[in-house]
Write a protein that holds these residues in place. Structure first.
Motif, PDB file in Angstrom:
ATOM      1  N   MET A  10      12.316   9.217  -2.265  1.00 14.97           N
ATOM      2  CA  MET A  10      13.708   8.806  -2.367  1.00 14.97           C
ATOM      3  C   MET A  10      14.411   9.695  -3.355  1.00 14.97           C
ATOM      4  N   LEU A  11      15.547  10.238  -2.960  1.00 12.34           N
ATOM      5  CA  LEU A  11      16.303  11.106  -3.857  1.00 12.34           C
ATOM      6  C   LEU A  11      17.431  10.308  -4.490  1.00 12.34           C
ATOM      7  N   LEU A  12      17.456  10.300  -5.814  1.00 11.61           N
ATOM      8  CA  LEU A  12      18.473   9.555  -6.545  1.00 11.61           C
ATOM      9  C   LEU A  12      19.457  10.556  -7.152  1.00 11.61           C
ATOM     10  N   HIS A  13      20.749  10.373  -6.835  1.00 12.18           N
ATOM     11  CA  HIS A  13      21.746  11.305  -7.359  1.00 12.18           C
ATOM     12  C   HIS A  13      23.050  10.561  -7.560  1.00 12.18           C
ATOM     13  N   GLY A  40       0.781  -1.225   0.000  1.00 14.58           N
ATOM     14  CA  GLY A  40       0.000   0.000   0.000  1.00 14.58           C
ATOM     15  C   GLY A  40       0.817   1.280   0.000  1.00 14.58           C
ATOM     16  N   GLU A  41       2.149   1.145  -0.036  1.00 14.71           N
ATOM     17  CA  GLU A  41       3.002   2.321   0.040  1.00 14.71           C
ATOM     18  C   GLU A  41       3.288   2.894  -1.345  1.00 14.71           C
ATOM     19  N   THR A  42       3.252   4.212  -1.452  1.00 19.51           N
ATOM     20  CA  THR A  42       3.672   4.849  -2.697  1.00 19.51           C
ATOM     21  C   THR A  42       5.052   5.454  -2.496  1.00 19.51           C
ATOM     22  N   VAL A  43       6.029   4.902  -3.262  1.00 17.58           N
ATOM     23  CA  VAL A  43       7.394   5.400  -3.173  1.00 17.58           C
ATOM     24  C   VAL A  43       7.659   6.289  -4.376  1.00 17.58           C
ATOM     25  N   CYS A  44       8.135   7.491  -4.117  1.00 21.08           N
ATOM     26  CA  CYS A  44       8.498   8.371  -5.229  1.00 21.08           C
ATOM     27  C   CYS A  44      10.000   8.403  -5.383  1.00 21.08           C
ATOM     28  N   LEU A  45      10.468   8.083  -6.603  1.00 23.16           N
ATOM     29  CA  LEU A  45      11.886   8.207  -6.906  1.00 23.16           C
ATOM     30  C   LEU A  45      12.070   9.542  -7.596  1.00 23.16           C
ATOM     31  N   LEU A  46      12.790  10.436  -6.906  1.00 24.53           N
ATOM     32  CA  LEU A  46      12.943  11.777  -7.444  1.00 24.53           C
ATOM     33  C   LEU A  46      14.409  11.977  -7.816  1.00 24.53           C
ATOM     34  N   GLY A  47      14.644  12.449  -9.036  1.00 24.97           N
ATOM     35  CA  GLY A  47      16.026  12.668  -9.458  1.00 24.97           C
ATOM     36  C   GLY A  47      16.055  13.467 -10.742  1.00 24.97           C
ATOM     37  N   GLU A  48      17.239  14.024 -11.039  1.00 26.69           N
ATOM     38  CA  GLU A  48      17.372  14.798 -12.271  1.00 26.69           C
ATOM     39  C   GLU A  48      17.242  13.864 -13.466  1.00 26.69           C
ATOM     40  N   SER A  49      16.994  14.428 -14.661  1.00 21.85           N
ATOM     41  CA  SER A  49      16.938  13.558 -15.831  1.00 21.85           C
ATOM     42  C   SER A  49      18.343  13.044 -16.096  1.00 21.85           C
ATOM     43  N   GLY A  50      18.407  11.768 -16.421  1.00 21.35           N
ATOM     44  CA  GLY A  50      19.711  11.143 -16.623  1.00 21.35           C
ATOM     45  C   GLY A  50      20.279  10.540 -15.362  1.00 21.35           C
ATOM     46  N   SER A  51      19.531  10.593 -14.269  1.00 20.19           N
ATOM     47  CA  SER A  51      20.044  10.051 -13.013  1.00 20.19           C
ATOM     48  C   SER A  51      19.870   8.539 -12.947  1.00 20.19           C
ATOM     49  N   GLY A  52      19.183   7.958 -13.921  1.00 23.60           N
ATOM     50  CA  GLY A  52      19.042   6.507 -13.963  1.00 23.60           C
ATOM     51  C   GLY A  52      17.769   6.009 -13.303  1.00 23.60           C
ATOM     52  N   ILE A 108       5.514   2.463  -7.315  1.00 28.88           N
ATOM     53  CA  ILE A 108       6.766   3.227  -7.444  1.00 28.88           C
ATOM     54  C   ILE A 108       6.537   4.278  -8.512  1.00 28.88           C
ATOM     55  N   TYR A 109       6.760   5.511  -8.135  1.00 25.05           N
ATOM     56  CA  TYR A 109       6.458   6.628  -9.018  1.00 25.05           C
ATOM     57  C   TYR A 109       7.761   7.373  -9.291  1.00 25.05           C
ATOM     58  N   VAL A 110       8.124   7.468 -10.572  1.00 24.44           N
ATOM     59  CA  VAL A 110       9.384   8.103 -10.940  1.00 24.44           C
ATOM     60  C   VAL A 110       9.114   9.481 -11.526  1.00 24.44           C
ATOM     61  N   THR A 111       9.800  10.479 -11.039  1.00 27.16           N
ATOM     62  CA  THR A 111       9.594  11.828 -11.586  1.00 27.16           C
ATOM     63  C   THR A 111      10.814  12.713 -11.310  1.00 27.16           C
ATOM     64  N   HIS A 112      10.901  13.796 -12.043  1.00 22.88           N
ATOM     65  CA  HIS A 112      11.937  14.781 -11.750  1.00 22.88           C
ATOM     66  C   HIS A 112      11.293  16.042 -11.173  1.00 22.88           C
ATOM     67  N   ASP A 113       9.962  15.973 -10.995  1.00 22.41           N
ATOM     68  CA  ASP A 113       9.210  17.154 -10.602  1.00 22.41           C
ATOM     69  C   ASP A 113       8.889  17.099  -9.113  1.00 22.41           C
ATOM     70  N   ARG A 114       9.378  18.066  -8.323  1.00 22.23           N
ATOM     71  CA  ARG A 114       9.186  18.071  -6.877  1.00 22.23           C
ATOM     72  C   ARG A 114       7.715  18.116  -6.501  1.00 22.23           C
TER      73      ARG A 114
END
Lengths: 568, 349
Positions: B203-206, B27-39, B186-192
């Motif tokens: 989660m911040l990916l860098h 039931g958890e929504t995880v957001c992966l937030l990172g710049e474009s090209g961060s993988g 799991i939700y991937v975006t670059h938009d805060r």
């Protein structure tokens, strides 16, 4: 300047633009065509009792259809795996193999026929090798003058079309669509049938119909590899007109041929319409990757091996066979002189036979180059004007384009026949048939030229021209500064195209070239039809020269072609 | 439920993902937030089974699924540009996954209708997907991914191609649909804005690593390093070096400032970045005289509706603050940042 003025001036311009192509097509295409029609119908009116005519026509039509269907199916069997290979896998020698695979499309039919002859014919590598190995006195493999020979040459010719069109569509197919299907639980088999197959169908069906069209109108291959036992409509037209002087029957056959090819061309236009717009295409070409699993590696190896055997072997055989003497020549001592020789090439430029039918091959080369240069100029000038006329006629173009593409549907042999019928009569009877050859070749090349130039022309945004004119350029200056530089590459492609098409054209030339003024393909046909090792060798040598010229042309086209552009 | 262990992946010979590990609970929504090209998209595709990692493993309920083909994982993926099948109608697109399950026809139809109902597009069932607007396509793609009831839903920048107003509306819609379905996502975006609007865990990916993971509030209050603070847009960063430890004092272009150590070890002479949050600035009358006070020149002042945003300049350092009252451009003011509110962070920007 008001818009009104511009529009009114535009109308006159359009009419002027249309004048030249219209006149050209009327004189050189529609006039011969109506002449054939009239001839065919006059025969029906006169010869009520000649019932064997329709019988022959039906038999020829049936064979033409049968071999075309068979050839198309076989071409798909070879072409589809090859299309998959080129659009998915990266492997050593890929670029070279792709160039080889795309080369046949531009090769003259005589070169292909002679190549297969040099591999499989009685004097070809296969038979010579077997005879030497087992000490046989007769060539053991008799593949020439058979249906398999025709089919093989057709597959050789047309797999390049499947590879080009289906492979191109496959590599641009958006991979996310197949991945989306995977994520929704589709196994590889389901992914193919539910997504890949329906999305590739327009391209595959279009390519198949095009292959079918080329197989159906095949002339040189059937004439030279099929022998006397097999005749397609084209070959029968040629035989009836040139050897039996039965022009009415030739006319009837042409009519059948024309009607059927038009039907196929219409069907091709219907099925190959891009159906889903850009939705199914990815912006960039799919990433190629090396084959990973064992299955992928075996597939890559087998497909590449088949392509090499089918496409490279005949051409290699032609080149090597033209450089090797394997048997005693007439007039020499009995022992065989085997080994490397340039003799066949030297003989091309020396008049030794003294026969009155003999024409030095150098004359044929000179003729062909002159005709090709003229045809190139005519086709490109006309093609450029026609493209502009089509471009500026807006919605009208939808109706006018087929009228211009029609020459593609008419076969070269029909064209030659039409020319012979029309231009031997007044007021044209003073015209030498040789002079007509460049015009016939230009007609054959014209549709390809228009189909290459028109999309390029449509790709130039009007805003560029408008920007140039607001910066002070007049219409001539706009053409020189904007249009011409942007059209330069496609124009170059068209020029090479028209030149090589003319060099290798055989159907119309066989009608129009006179005994003392043959073109290269006509000369090759004469050599290979005559007995003797020297004649055979000369045919090989000339074909090799033609092959090299066409290969260079093909390379130039590949280099100059804008990426992502297809020829059909 | 889902567990990712030590995923490594190279892209064109360069390391893209360097040891990614995390877990997603029911039931958890995880957001992966990172710049474009961060993988982050690549990570999603590895979890989906569309790409293979160099090393690492993926587990579901204690079972390793790293080598399971994508179509057997039972995960739903919504693609960035939707990847709707152009040769099928809206209805057929949504029904696709249900058909792949081999369900009876009646059930396929019923569940397709239900899925279209969730996105309120029942009337569009027979339409060609190529006729739809961007927002409509986005909703059909969501319905298609949800219809077969996947055990995990993954969304790859699903709102990326849409305009701002539509995005705001769809974030709310997505949140309610995700919560109603009670599925791990799991939700991937670059938009805060999207990430803050949807994430239970952010989660911040860098540079191939997860820099920080936590609730939005945790990340907002306690950014793990200077990059995280900058990427989340929490305020202006001011670089300096540590000159005193108890209390922590940092020498900067604005003089020596006191700051909160944020639970980290500091040494005298160490490099540090001070986070100045616009809301924390106090505008004082009179000359600067106390701790963390300095004078600055007002460059401009913008009316933001509820508050004013001013750009200031002091000793060639530019920063912005948020105030309730307007400041006069060109005037000099005294600014104070309370020491306990100034976070001292490590790392480069």
């Amino acid at each position: 300047m008001s818009n009104m003025n511009g529009k009114r001036g535009g109308l006159w311009w359009k009419l002027l633009l249309w004048l030249l192509p219209a006149a050209f097509l009327l004189i050189f295409f529609y006039q011969p065509l109506t002449a054939i029609l009239r001839l065919a119908f006059s025969m029906r009116a006169e010869g009520g009792g000649q019932s064997f005519f329709p019988g022959l026509a039906a038999k020829t039509f049936a064979f033409t259809l049968w071999q075309a269907v068979l050839s198309t199916l076989l071409t798909l069997v070879i072409g589809l795996p090859a299309a998959y290979l080129f659009s998915h896998y990266e492997f050593a020698g890929r670029k070279f193999l792709r160039l080889i695979a795309l080369l046949p499309f531009i090769l003259p039919t005589v070169v292909v026929a002679v190549s297969f002859n040099s591999l499989l014919g009685p004097r070809g590598w296969l038979n010579v090798g077997l005879m030497a190995l087992f000490g046989l006195s007769e060539p053991p493999v008799r593949l020439l003058n058979s249906l398999p020979a025709i089919l093989l040459a057709h597959v050789f010719y047309n797999s390049s079309i499947i590879i080009r069109i289906v492979g191109g569509a496959w590599s641009r197919l958006d991979q996310k669509l197949t991945q989306a299907a995977q994520m929704l639980g589709a196994n590889p088999w389901q992914v193919f049938w539910e997504v890949t197959f329906p999305l590739l169908l327009p391209a595959a069906a279009g390519a198949s119909l095009l292959v079918f069209l080329f197989d159906f109108t095949s002339f040189g291959v059937v004439l030279m590899l099929g022998g006397p036992a097999f005749a397609t409509l084209e070959v029968e037209i040629y035989t009836q007109a040139l050897y039996l002087f039965n022009l009415p029957l030739a006319g009837l056959l042409s009519l059948i041929q024309l009607a059927f090819t038009l039907l196929v061309a219409w069907a091709h236009n219907r099925v190959s319409l891009p159906r889903y717009g850009k939705a199914a295409l990815s912006a960039e070409k799919a990433n190629l990757r090396p084959p990973r699993t064992k299955k992928e590696k075996v597939f890559t190896f087998v497909t590449a091996a088949v392509l090499i055997a089918l496409l490279l072997l005949p051409l290699l055989s032609l080149v090597t066979r033209s450089l090797v003497s394997l048997e005693a020549e007439r007039g020499e001592r009995g022992e065989a002189q085997t080994g490397f020789t340039l003799r066949y090439y030297r003989e091309l430029f020396r008049d030794t036979t003294g026969s009155i039918f003999y024409v030095p091959p150098a004359v044929a080369v000179r003729n062909s180059v002159l005709y090709a240069a003229a045809a190139m100029l005519i086709a490109n000038m006309l093609g450029l004007i026609t493209s502009y006329a089509l471009h500026f006629s807006g919605r009208l173009a939808r109706w006018l384009e087929p009228v211009l593409i029609l020459p593609l549907g008419a076969s070269a042999v029909t064209l030659g026949l039409g020319f012979v019928i029309v231009f031997r009569r007044a007021p044209w009877d003073g015209v030498s048939f040789s002079i007509l050859i460049p015009f016939a070749h230009a007609l054959v090349a014209l549709p390809l030229v228009v189909r290459t130039l028109l999309p390029a022309l449509r790709g130039i945004p009007d805003s560029l021209r408008q920007a140039a004119s607001t910066l002070g350029a007049g219409w001539a200056r706009v053409f020189r500064e904007v249009d011409l530089p942007l059209l330069l590459r496609p124009l170059l492609v068209c020029m090479v195209f028209a030149f090589t098409i003319s060099l290798g054209e055989f159907g119309a030339s066989s009608f129009l070239s006179t005994g003392r003024n043959p073109t290269i393909p006509v000369a090759i046909y004469r050599y290979i039809s005559q007995p003797g090792a020297l004649n055979y060798g000369q045919a090989l040598a000339m074909s090799t020269i033609l092959l090299v010229v066409c290969a260079l042309g093909s390379l130039a086209i590949e280099k100059a072609r804008l990426p992502g552009e297809e020829l059909f | 439920m889902l567990e990712i262990r030590e995923i490594y992946k190279n892209y064109e010979g360069r390391p893209l993902l360097q040891g990614i590990s995390f877990a997603v609970q029911a039931g958890e929504t995880v957001c992966l937030l990172g710049e474009s090209g961060s993988g982050k998209s690549t990570l999603l595709r590895i979890i989906a089974g569309l790409e293979a990692a160099e090393s690492g493993s993926i587990w579901w309920d204690g079972e390793e699924i790293s080598d399971m083909p994508a179509h057997k994982r039972g995960f739903g993926l919504m693609f960035q540009d939707y990847a709707l099948f152009p040769h099928r109608t809206v209805e057929q697109n949504v029904a696709f996954g249900l058909r792949m399950l081999g369900l009876p026809r009646a059930e396929v139809e019923a569940r397709t209708r239900a899925a279209l109902g969730i996105i309120r597009m029942e009337d569009f069932a027979k339409r060609a997907v190529t006729e739809l607007s961007g927002g409509e396509q986005q909703r059909v793609a969501l319905a298609r991914a949800l219809a077969p009831n996947p055990r995990l839903l993954m969304l790859d920048e699903p709102l990326g191609a849409l305009d701002h107003a539509l995005r705001v509306q769809l974030i709310a819609e997505l949140r309610s649909i995700l919560h109603a379905s009670a599925k791990p996502a799991i939700y991937v975006t670059h938009d805060r804005e999207e990430a803050f609007g949807l994430a239970d865990t952010l989660m911040l990916l860098h540079q191939g690593r997860i820099v920080q993971a936590g609730t939005t509030a945790q990340l907002f209050r306690q950014p793990a390093n200077a990059w995280a603070a900058g990427f989340l847009g929490l305020g202006t960063l001011l670089s300096g070096s540590v000159v005193g430890l108890e209390p922590l004092r940092v020498k900067t272009a604005l003089g020596v400032l006191q700051a909160s150590a944020c639970g980290q070890e500091w040494q005298v002479g160490g490099a540090a970045q001070l986070l100045l949050r616009p809301r924390d600035a106090l505008v004082l009358h009179g000359m600067p005289e106390g701790e963390n006070q300095f004078s600055a020149c007002v460059v401009d002042c913008l009316f933001m509706g509820e508050t004013y945003q001013s750009h200031l300049r002091a000793n060639d350092f530019s920063f912005s603050i948020q105030t309730d009252r307007a400041l006069a451009p060109g005037s000099d003011v005294t600014i104070a940042f309370p020491p306990e509110r100034v976070s001292c962070l490590k790392g480069e920007l």
